[in-house]
Motif scaffolding. Structure first.
Motif, PDB file in Angstrom:
ATOM      1  N   LEU A 295      42.998  -0.302   0.026  1.00  0.00           N
ATOM      2  CA  LEU A 295      43.035   1.142  -0.191  1.00  0.00           C
ATOM      3  C   LEU A 295      43.568   1.356  -1.597  1.00  0.00           C
ATOM      4  CD1 LEU A 295      44.750   2.157   3.158  1.00  0.00           C
ATOM      5  CD2 LEU A 295      42.376   2.539   2.626  1.00  0.00           C
ATOM      6  N   CYS A 325      40.398   6.401   6.393  1.00  0.00           N
ATOM      7  CA  CYS A 325      41.729   6.626   5.820  1.00  0.00           C
ATOM      8  C   CYS A 325      41.989   8.119   5.745  1.00  0.00           C
ATOM      9  CB  CYS A 325      41.860   5.989   4.438  1.00  0.00           C
ATOM     10  SG  CYS A 325      40.730   6.649   3.204  1.00  0.00           S
ATOM     11  N   ALA A 336      45.353   4.356   8.064  1.00  0.00           N
ATOM     12  CA  ALA A 336      44.044   3.711   7.948  1.00  0.00           C
ATOM     13  C   ALA A 336      43.686   3.089   9.283  1.00  0.00           C
ATOM     14  CB  ALA A 336      44.056   2.654   6.855  1.00  0.00           C
TER      15      ALA A 336
END
Length: 639
Positions: A295, A325, A336
């Motif tokens: 991420l 997410c 997430a």
């Protein structure tokens, strides 16, 4: 005069002796046995009220001036008769006021006017003892309240009217609404992105702009920024894009180096994007997730490098892929959903080394968690997965879900769910199985976990659901390219309601008939037909033609050439020729000779002056010329 004095103790005041009976007198019982009170005329009531108020005002002035008593002895004791008189007057005023209010409101005669009787008051304040019948009635009341809540929840769903918008012919994977509710964008698997403006659309519901921002990559996710002036585009590419409100590109994320094993050392994603969202209140910060197991937080449009990198880990520290997410509403958590069935969350106020919340086996392993959504209050979280389930979680106790809804078939990895604006309803759609003919949209209560309502949408898959909090309208994207909007005529505002009332005006098209062309390559030039040319070539040829293009006259410039040279060499010759006063006059010809050529013709055939004065014109007498060359004698002044 002996007066009763009380220093301490309790005063028992009997209202029956005060004089209330003068105002309130019971009526005779009716035939039915009901009792009431007599009514007094308004004039009498107002007169009595004035008398009582005057007495109270005078007594108040005496108390202020201290006329009733002085000294230490009088301060410690008071007169009982005086206090009884005061209470009597106050009771009279209250009773009169209540009767006036009773007259004005036109209430029933059975209601009590004046001070409440002590027996009734004791009966009202007496404690209630629960019995079996009372318990049964409480249970029935609780069931009735739940039924009323369910009916109220069903009324809150905006589905009295529906409007459909045609995005295309392929599945619409992404849907996003402007925070103000003025616009909406949709993206599909056929690479197209459509812009919908509710204020500018009419009843035909056509988008005002259609573009392909990521070339030949499907649009997987769209998200408006908190201010509504930027759009985050998440596609099948590894580079996310940021567009402005009208669709012009403002930023493209950097692509990472796929040959570096440590994903924290690359400048961007190295694999396909799966999800993305904007920061809840920071303008130029957004979050993206990709198949490279990271991420990434991006901040600023000028600096094209990520701010932070978060790695998702499975059991044993192995890499797992985040498929969805989201930020919570106050941006303190980043959550997430991963393909190993886990839900992982990180605190943004700390380092992203370890997870703050981690729940393994939240969903089935090796199946995508297609959506993860925080509630508006931030206490609950909802997840949707391709294992045909949707779960509701409480962040304060994340070990077990609050409830699990099953048999929700999902085919696309972007199928989502959403909360209602008051967090009381959870909405999701299903993909169309083989048996049924219509896919449904499901509404579940977040308190009782029961199904509130089910709406049949279309004979195709339901992918995205968007309940706009300002418009109070529900947008649903389908697998056949349709985007449906559900709204309530009374509770919804603006949005699609602005478009429905506008009539669609059809455009007038000109009918053109095609002419067949016969190709004869060996025909003579006079019979040969010109080859058909494209419209662009034809327009270019007509543009060069001064007649067809209506080219204006060229400007007059000094020197040779131009319009002056075509009629002479000077400006005067050009003016004379164009005014029609004479024929062309060459520059080397004497103008006097050119005029005298027409003198003989003018004398023989007069046209202008001579015919008008022909009858009255005297005969001209010319002086004789002196051929000898001698000068004529001068005439005298007398002559």
């Amino acid at each position: 005069m002996n007066r009763g004095k009380i220093a301490f103790g309790k005063i028992n005041l009997n209202l029956s002796t005060i004089g209330v009976d003068e105002v309130q007198q019971p009526q005779n019982a009716d035939a039915s046995g009901s009792t009431g009170f007599k009514k007094i005329d308004n004039a009498k009531l107002m007169q009595r009220l004035d008398e009582v108020s005057d007495d109270l005002e005078s007594q108040h002035i005496k108390d202020i001036m201290g006329i009733s008593g002085f000294g230490k002895k009088s301060a410690k004791s008071f007169d009982i008769n005086e206090q009884i008189a005061k209470a009597r007057k106050i009771a009279q005023v209250k009773s009169v006021e209540q009767e006036i209010q009773h007259e004005e409101d036109s209430e029933s005669d059975n209601e009590i006017i004046g001070p409440m009787p002590t027996a009734f008051k004791e009966q009202k304040d007496a404690p209630k003892f629960a019995t079996e019948n009372d318990e049964d009635s409480d249970e029935n009341e609780g069931e009735d309240d739940e039924e009323d809540d369910e009916k109220m929840l069903e009324r809150r769903i905006p589905n009295t009217h529906e409007v459909q918008m045609q995005h295309g012919s392929r599945a619409v994977l992404a849907l996003a609404g402007d925070p103000s509710g003025a616009r909406m964008v949709s993206g599909s698997i056929d690479y197209d992105m459509c812009f919908w403006d509710f204020a500018g659309m009419d009843a035909s519901m056509h988008s005002f702009r259609n573009l392909q921002p990521c070339e030949n990559y499907p649009i997987r996710g769209l998200n408006y920024s908190v201010t509504g002036d930027m759009i985050l585009v998440v596609s099948g590419n590894s580079q996310a894009k940021v567009l402005d409100r009208d669709g012009f590109e403002k930023m493209e994320c950097v692509k990472g180096d796929q040959y570096i094993s440590d994903m924290a050392r690359t400048k961007g994603h190295t694999a396909q994007l799966t999800s993305g969202c904007w920061h809840p209140f920071t303008k130029e910060e957004f979050l993206t997730a990709a198949l490279d197991g990271t991420l990434r937080i991006w901040q600023g449009l000028r600096v094209k490098e990520q701010k932070s990198v978060i790695k998702t880990r499975a059991v044993g520290g192995l890499r797992t892929t985040p498929s969805a997410c989201a930020y919570n509403k106050d941006a303190t958590l980043i959550a997430a959903g991963c393909t190993d069935g886990s839900i992982q969350a990180w605190d943004t106020r700390k380092m992203f080394v370890n997870t703050t919340l981690c729940l393994r086996k939240a969903h089935q392993k090796d199946v995508e968690i297609t959506s993860i959504v925080f509630s508006y209050l931030g206490n609950q979280i909802a997840t949707r997965s391709n294992d045909e389930t949707m779960k509701l979680w409480d962040l304060r106790a994340l070990k077990e879900p609050l409830h699990t809804w099953s048999n929700l078939y999902s085919r696309y990895d972007t199928t989502d769910c959403c909360f209602s604006p008051d967090d009381r309803i959870l909405v999701t759609g299903e993909s169309l199985p083989k048996g049924p003919q219509v896919a449904n949209l499901y509404f579940y209560s977040t308190k009782t976990f029961e199904e509130v309502k089910r709406i049949p949408v279309a004979n195709s898959h339901i992918i995205k659901t968007l309940w706009h909090p300002k418009l109070n309208q529900l947008f649903v994207s389908c697998g056949n390219g349709l985007v449906k909007c559900y709204y309530d005529e009374k509770r919804s505002i603006r949005g699609a309601k602005l478009c429905v009332v506008k009539t669609h005006r059809k455009k007038k098209y000109t009918e053109m008939g095609g002419v067949s062309q016969i190709i004869t390559p060996h025909a003579l030039p006079m019979f040969r037909q010109e080859k058909s040319k494209s419209s662009r070539t034809k327009l270019e040829k007509e543009r060069l033609d001064p007649v067809k293009s209506r080219r204006p006259d060229l400007p007059i410039t000094s020197g040779q050439g131009g319009r002056v040279a075509s009629s002479g060499g000077t400006l005067s010759s050009y003016v004379i020729r164009n005014l029609g006063l004479s024929k062309r006059v060459d520059d080397d010809q004497d103008p006097r000779e050119a005029i005298l050529k027409y003198a003989k013709e003018a004398e023989e055939n007069p046209y202008w002056i001579a015919p008008a004065y022909k009858k009255t014109q005297p005969t001209p007498i010319f002086s004789e010329s002196n051929n000898s060359g001698e000068p004529q004698s001068k005439k005298s002044k007398d002559e």
